[in-house]
Design a protein around this motif. Structure first.
Motif, PDB file in Angstrom:
ATOM      1  N   ASN A   1      24.938  15.855 -32.781  1.00  0.00           N
ATOM      2  CA  ASN A   1      26.079  16.570 -32.198  1.00  0.00           C
ATOM      3  C   ASN A   1      25.732  18.019 -31.907  1.00  0.00           C
ATOM      4  N   ALA A   2      24.992  18.662 -32.799  1.00  0.00           N
ATOM      5  CA  ALA A   2      24.581  20.050 -32.587  1.00  0.00           C
ATOM      6  C   ALA A   2      23.631  20.147 -31.392  1.00  0.00           C
ATOM      7  N   VAL A   3      22.684  19.221 -31.306  1.00  0.00           N
ATOM      8  CA  VAL A   3      21.741  19.210 -30.180  1.00  0.00           C
ATOM      9  C   VAL A   3      22.482  18.954 -28.873  1.00  0.00           C
ATOM     10  N   SER A   4      23.432  18.030 -28.907  1.00  0.00           N
ATOM     11  CA  SER A   4      24.226  17.724 -27.717  1.00  0.00           C
ATOM     12  C   SER A   4      24.995  18.953 -27.239  1.00  0.00           C
ATOM     13  N   PHE A   5      25.569  19.696 -28.192  1.00  0.00           N
ATOM     14  CA  PHE A   5      26.278  20.925 -27.837  1.00  0.00           C
ATOM     15  C   PHE A   5      25.327  21.921 -27.180  1.00  0.00           C
ATOM     16  N   LEU A   6      24.166  22.121 -27.761  1.00  0.00           N
ATOM     17  CA  LEU A   6      23.219  23.092 -27.192  1.00  0.00           C
ATOM     18  C   LEU A   6      22.717  22.663 -25.818  1.00  0.00           C
ATOM     19  N   ALA A   7      22.669  21.363 -25.570  1.00  0.00           N
ATOM     20  CA  ALA A   7      22.217  20.864 -24.279  1.00  0.00           C
ATOM     21  C   ALA A   7      23.334  20.834 -23.235  1.00  0.00           C
ATOM     22  N   SER A   8      24.555  21.101 -23.661  1.00  0.00           N
ATOM     23  CA  SER A   8      25.697  21.015 -22.754  1.00  0.00           C
ATOM     24  C   SER A   8      25.991  22.356 -22.084  1.00  0.00           C
ATOM     25  N   ASP A   9      26.838  22.304 -21.074  1.00  0.00           N
ATOM     26  CA  ASP A   9      27.288  23.524 -20.404  1.00  0.00           C
ATOM     27  C   ASP A   9      28.137  24.398 -21.313  1.00  0.00           C
ATOM     28  N   GLU A  10      28.684  23.814 -22.374  1.00  0.00           N
ATOM     29  CA  GLU A  10      29.518  24.588 -23.293  1.00  0.00           C
ATOM     30  C   GLU A  10      28.732  25.660 -24.038  1.00  0.00           C
ATOM     31  N   SER A  11      27.420  25.548 -24.063  1.00  0.00           N
ATOM     32  CA  SER A  11      26.595  26.549 -24.740  1.00  0.00           C
ATOM     33  C   SER A  11      25.852  27.428 -23.738  1.00  0.00           C
ATOM     34  N   SER A  12      26.322  27.465 -22.504  1.00  0.00           N
ATOM     35  CA  SER A  12      25.587  28.149 -21.438  1.00  0.00           C
ATOM     36  C   SER A  12      25.414  29.649 -21.654  1.00  0.00           C
ATOM     37  N   TYR A  13      26.213  30.266 -22.505  1.00  0.00           N
ATOM     38  CA  TYR A  13      26.109  31.714 -22.728  1.00  0.00           C
ATOM     39  C   TYR A  13      25.322  32.036 -23.994  1.00  0.00           C
ATOM     40  N   LEU A  14      24.846  31.022 -24.684  1.00  0.00           N
ATOM     41  CA  LEU A  14      24.031  31.240 -25.876  1.00  0.00           C
ATOM     42  C   LEU A  14      22.586  31.470 -25.472  1.00  0.00           C
ATOM     43  N   THR A  15      21.958  32.433 -26.111  1.00  0.00           N
ATOM     44  CA  THR A  15      20.533  32.662 -25.896  1.00  0.00           C
ATOM     45  C   THR A  15      19.873  32.980 -27.230  1.00  0.00           C
ATOM     46  N   GLY A  16      18.707  32.428 -27.450  1.00  0.00           N
ATOM     47  CA  GLY A  16      17.918  32.745 -28.628  1.00  0.00           C
ATOM     48  C   GLY A  16      18.602  32.484 -29.955  1.00  0.00           C
ATOM     49  N   VAL A  17      19.420  31.465 -30.019  1.00  0.00           N
ATOM     50  CA  VAL A  17      20.162  31.179 -31.250  1.00  0.00           C
ATOM     51  C   VAL A  17      19.405  30.161 -32.106  1.00  0.00           C
ATOM     52  N   GLU A  18      19.462  30.363 -33.410  1.00  0.00           N
ATOM     53  CA  GLU A  18      18.980  29.346 -34.343  1.00  0.00           C
ATOM     54  C   GLU A  18      20.216  28.757 -34.997  1.00  0.00           C
ATOM     55  N   LEU A  19      20.446  27.485 -34.764  1.00  0.00           N
ATOM     56  CA  LEU A  19      21.629  26.811 -35.271  1.00  0.00           C
ATOM     57  C   LEU A  19      21.256  26.024 -36.524  1.00  0.00           C
ATOM     58  N   PHE A  20      21.752  26.483 -37.664  1.00  0.00           N
ATOM     59  CA  PHE A  20      21.494  25.801 -38.917  1.00  0.00           C
ATOM     60  C   PHE A  20      22.485  24.655 -39.071  1.00  0.00           C
ATOM     61  N   VAL A  21      21.968  23.454 -39.171  1.00  0.00           N
ATOM     62  CA  VAL A  21      22.789  22.265 -39.393  1.00  0.00           C
ATOM     63  C   VAL A  21      22.435  21.796 -40.800  1.00  0.00           C
ATOM     64  N   ASP A  22      22.964  22.557 -41.783  1.00  0.00           N
ATOM     65  CA  ASP A  22      22.542  22.348 -43.167  1.00  0.00           C
ATOM     66  C   ASP A  22      23.696  22.407 -44.157  1.00  0.00           C
ATOM     67  N   GLY A  23      24.907  22.264 -43.674  1.00  0.00           N
ATOM     68  CA  GLY A  23      26.069  22.273 -44.562  1.00  0.00           C
ATOM     69  C   GLY A  23      26.324  23.609 -45.235  1.00  0.00           C
ATOM     70  N   GLY A  24      25.742  24.672 -44.696  1.00  0.00           N
ATOM     71  CA  GLY A  24      25.943  26.000 -45.242  1.00  0.00           C
ATOM     72  C   GLY A  24      24.900  26.439 -46.251  1.00  0.00           C
ATOM     73  N   LEU A  25      23.892  25.621 -46.495  1.00  0.00           N
ATOM     74  CA  LEU A  25      22.892  25.921 -47.522  1.00  0.00           C
ATOM     75  C   LEU A  25      22.119  27.207 -47.232  1.00  0.00           C
ATOM     76  N   ALA A  26      21.828  27.488 -45.974  1.00  0.00           N
ATOM     77  CA  ALA A  26      21.080  28.710 -45.630  1.00  0.00           C
ATOM     78  C   ALA A  26      21.893  29.967 -45.913  1.00  0.00           C
ATOM     79  N   GLN A  27      23.188  29.838 -46.062  1.00  0.00           N
ATOM     80  CA  GLN A  27      24.047  30.989 -46.284  1.00  0.00           C
ATOM     81  C   GLN A  27      24.243  31.305 -47.759  1.00  0.00           C
ATOM     82  N   VAL A  28      23.747  30.438 -48.623  1.00  0.00           N
ATOM     83  CA  VAL A  28      23.932  30.632 -50.070  1.00  0.00           C
ATOM     84  C   VAL A  28      22.915  31.615 -50.593  1.00  0.00           C
TER      85      VAL A  28
END
Length: 71
Positions: A44-71
């Motif tokens: 789902n995250a990859v699909s979002f990044l590949a869609s037009d809905e993410s067209s204004y995002l640049t150079g983003v790292e999307l953590f799909v880790d349930g929030g673990l990187a934020q702990v």
């Protein structure tokens, strides 16, 4: 870039064998989302990044880790 955390795949059975339930319980206790992720959640995250809905995002790292990187 998509950075997945622990994702429950068939490899988990092979990697952890009899300790799988203990690993899953540990994840429920340490991951802020309270669970191990699924392949569908990463897709789902990859699909979002590949869609037009993410067209204004640049150079983003999307953590799909349930929030673990934020702990």
């Amino acid at each position: 870039m998509v950075s997945p955390g622990g994702i429950l795949t068939p490899a988990y059975d092979e990697l952890f064998g009899d300790a799988l339930e203990e690993v899953l319980e540990n994840s429920r206790n340490t991951v802020p989302a309270g669970k191990v992720g699924t392949p569908e959640e990463v897709a789902n995250a990859v699909s979002f990044l590949a869609s037009d809905e993410s067209s204004y995002l640049t150079g983003v790292e999307l953590f799909v880790d349930g929030g673990l990187a934020q702990v």
